[in-house]
Design an enzyme around this catalytic site. Structure first.
Site, PDB file in Angstrom:
ATOM      1  N   GLY A 113       0.831  -1.199   0.000  1.00  0.00           N
ATOM      2  CA  GLY A 113       0.000   0.000   0.000  1.00  0.00           C
ATOM      3  C   GLY A 113       0.866   1.249   0.000  1.00  0.00           C
ATOM      4  O   GLY A 113       2.019   1.220   0.430  1.00  0.00           O
ATOM      5  N   GLN A 149       2.908   9.974   1.254  1.00  0.00           N
ATOM      6  CA  GLN A 149       4.265   9.420   1.226  1.00  0.00           C
ATOM      7  C   GLN A 149       5.060   9.856   0.010  1.00  0.00           C
ATOM      8  O   GLN A 149       6.284   9.738  -0.008  1.00  0.00           O
ATOM      9  CB  GLN A 149       4.202   7.886   1.265  1.00  0.00           C
ATOM     10  CG  GLN A 149       3.668   7.342   2.578  1.00  0.00           C
ATOM     11  CD  GLN A 149       3.543   5.840   2.514  1.00  0.00           C
ATOM     12  OE1 GLN A 149       2.538   5.325   2.060  1.00  0.00           O
ATOM     13  NE2 GLN A 149       4.565   5.128   2.958  1.00  0.00           N
ATOM     14  N   CYS A 187       6.336  -0.268   6.674  1.00  0.00           N
ATOM     15  CA  CYS A 187       5.924   0.923   5.921  1.00  0.00           C
ATOM     16  C   CYS A 187       7.045   1.315   4.970  1.00  0.00           C
ATOM     17  O   CYS A 187       8.214   1.296   5.358  1.00  0.00           O
ATOM     18  CB  CYS A 187       5.644   2.065   6.898  1.00  0.00           C
ATOM     19  SG  CYS A 187       5.144   3.589   6.104  1.00  0.00           S
ATOM     20  N   LEU A 188       6.700   1.679   3.737  1.00  0.00           N
ATOM     21  CA  LEU A 188       7.727   2.081   2.776  1.00  0.00           C
ATOM     22  C   LEU A 188       8.463   3.341   3.219  1.00  0.00           C
ATOM     23  O   LEU A 188       9.575   3.601   2.772  1.00  0.00           O
ATOM     24  CB  LEU A 188       7.103   2.290   1.388  1.00  0.00           C
ATOM     25  CG  LEU A 188       6.559   1.017   0.720  1.00  0.00           C
ATOM     26  CD1 LEU A 188       5.893   1.360  -0.614  1.00  0.00           C
ATOM     27  CD2 LEU A 188       7.664  -0.011   0.511  1.00  0.00           C
ATOM     28  N   HIS A 235      -3.883   1.548   7.960  1.00  0.00           N
ATOM     29  CA  HIS A 235      -2.510   2.086   7.935  1.00  0.00           C
ATOM     30  C   HIS A 235      -2.410   3.238   6.923  1.00  0.00           C
ATOM     31  O   HIS A 235      -1.870   4.311   7.240  1.00  0.00           O
ATOM     32  CB  HIS A 235      -1.553   0.943   7.571  1.00  0.00           C
ATOM     33  CG  HIS A 235      -0.124   1.328   7.414  1.00  0.00           C
ATOM     34  ND1 HIS A 235       0.880   0.867   8.239  1.00  0.00           N
ATOM     35  CD2 HIS A 235       0.498   2.149   6.501  1.00  0.00           C
ATOM     36  CE1 HIS A 235       2.038   1.391   7.846  1.00  0.00           C
ATOM     37  NE2 HIS A 235       1.841   2.154   6.797  1.00  0.00           N
ATOM     38  N   GLU A 236      -2.945   3.017   5.718  1.00  0.00           N
ATOM     39  CA  GLU A 236      -2.836   4.049   4.671  1.00  0.00           C
ATOM     40  C   GLU A 236      -3.711   5.259   4.996  1.00  0.00           C
ATOM     41  O   GLU A 236      -3.325   6.399   4.718  1.00  0.00           O
ATOM     42  CB  GLU A 236      -3.204   3.478   3.293  1.00  0.00           C
ATOM     43  CG  GLU A 236      -2.385   2.282   2.829  1.00  0.00           C
ATOM     44  CD  GLU A 236      -0.889   2.464   2.922  1.00  0.00           C
ATOM     45  OE1 GLU A 236      -0.409   3.611   2.848  1.00  0.00           O
ATOM     46  OE2 GLU A 236      -0.178   1.451   3.096  1.00  0.00           O
ATOM     47  N   HIS A 270      -1.908   7.550   7.175  1.00  0.00           N
ATOM     48  CA  HIS A 270      -0.958   8.411   6.446  1.00  0.00           C
ATOM     49  C   HIS A 270      -1.647   9.694   5.978  1.00  0.00           C
ATOM     50  O   HIS A 270      -1.076  10.783   6.055  1.00  0.00           O
ATOM     51  CB  HIS A 270      -0.395   7.691   5.217  1.00  0.00           C
ATOM     52  CG  HIS A 270       0.783   6.804   5.492  1.00  0.00           C
ATOM     53  ND1 HIS A 270       1.939   7.283   6.062  1.00  0.00           N
ATOM     54  CD2 HIS A 270       0.995   5.488   5.258  1.00  0.00           C
ATOM     55  CE1 HIS A 270       2.807   6.286   6.163  1.00  0.00           C
ATOM     56  NE2 HIS A 270       2.264   5.180   5.679  1.00  0.00           N
TER      57      HIS A 270
HETATM   58 NI    NI Z   1       3.024   3.246   5.460  1.00  0.00          NI
END
Ligand code: NI
Length: 176
Positions: free
Chosen positions: A46, A51, A92-93, A134-135, A138
């Site tokens: 995701g 991000q 997480c990226l 989670h997204e 963000h």
């Molecule tokens: Ni993340």
């Protein structure tokens, strides 16, 4: 299509609250495409627009085994959340190589617009439910490490700053 640079924690821009998308036009469609390309290249499940330093309510996801079920969520809203909670390990990226358990609703219902601007709704559980929450965090400027203890968070911050410094010293940009 283009791969976009991913902001890394503790970049303060990750704490920006995203604005709703006013219109799903060609610009938003291109953003979603670029975000999917970026997510697949980074082997993530995701990615939120926050991000990639775009502060509008756009998320892309693919939690399928075959990595062939891209999902675009524009202006997502949770319309229902289960009382049952789950503690799954998350990554997480924006916080590479860091994993920890976070408490989330086990099941959620989500309403969003797709890349054609059509409203759709789905119920999620397991990895998909965790990923949606989670997204969506963000988009509210929240990174998962903020659920962890202050001590853990400080350790992660130190680790990330060191990693970024080392990469800059070597002229590398990691896997972004
Ligand atoms: Ni993340």
């Amino acid at each position: 299509m283009a791969r976009l640079p991913i902001l890394r924690f503790p970049d303060p821009r990750l704490h920006t609250v995203a604005q709703p998308v006013a219109q799903v036009d060609a610009r938003i469609q291109q953003l979603a495409k670029d975000m999917l390309e970026t997510m697949y290249a980074a082997e993530g499940v995701g990615l939120a627009a926050t991000q990639v330093n775009v502060h509008e309510r756009v998320i892309v996801m693919d939690t399928s085994e075959g990595r062939d079920e891209p999902r675009v969520l524009i202006n997502p809203e949770l319309t229902w959340t289960s009382d049952a909670m789950t503690d799954e390990e998350e990554g997480c990226l924006s916080v590479p190589q860091t994993y920890d358990k976070v408490r989330r609703h086990a099941r959620v219902k989500v309403a969003a617009l797709n890349e054609r601007g059509e409203r759709y709704e789905f119920e999620a559980e397991g990895l998909l439910a965790v990923c949606v929450q989670h997204e969506m965090d963000h988009l509210m400027g929240k990174v998962f490490v903020e659920y962890l203890s202050p001590l853990k968070r400080e350790r992660i911050k130190t680790k990330m700053l060191k990693k970024t410094r080392e990469e800059q010293a070597h002229g590398a940009r990691g896997r972004l």
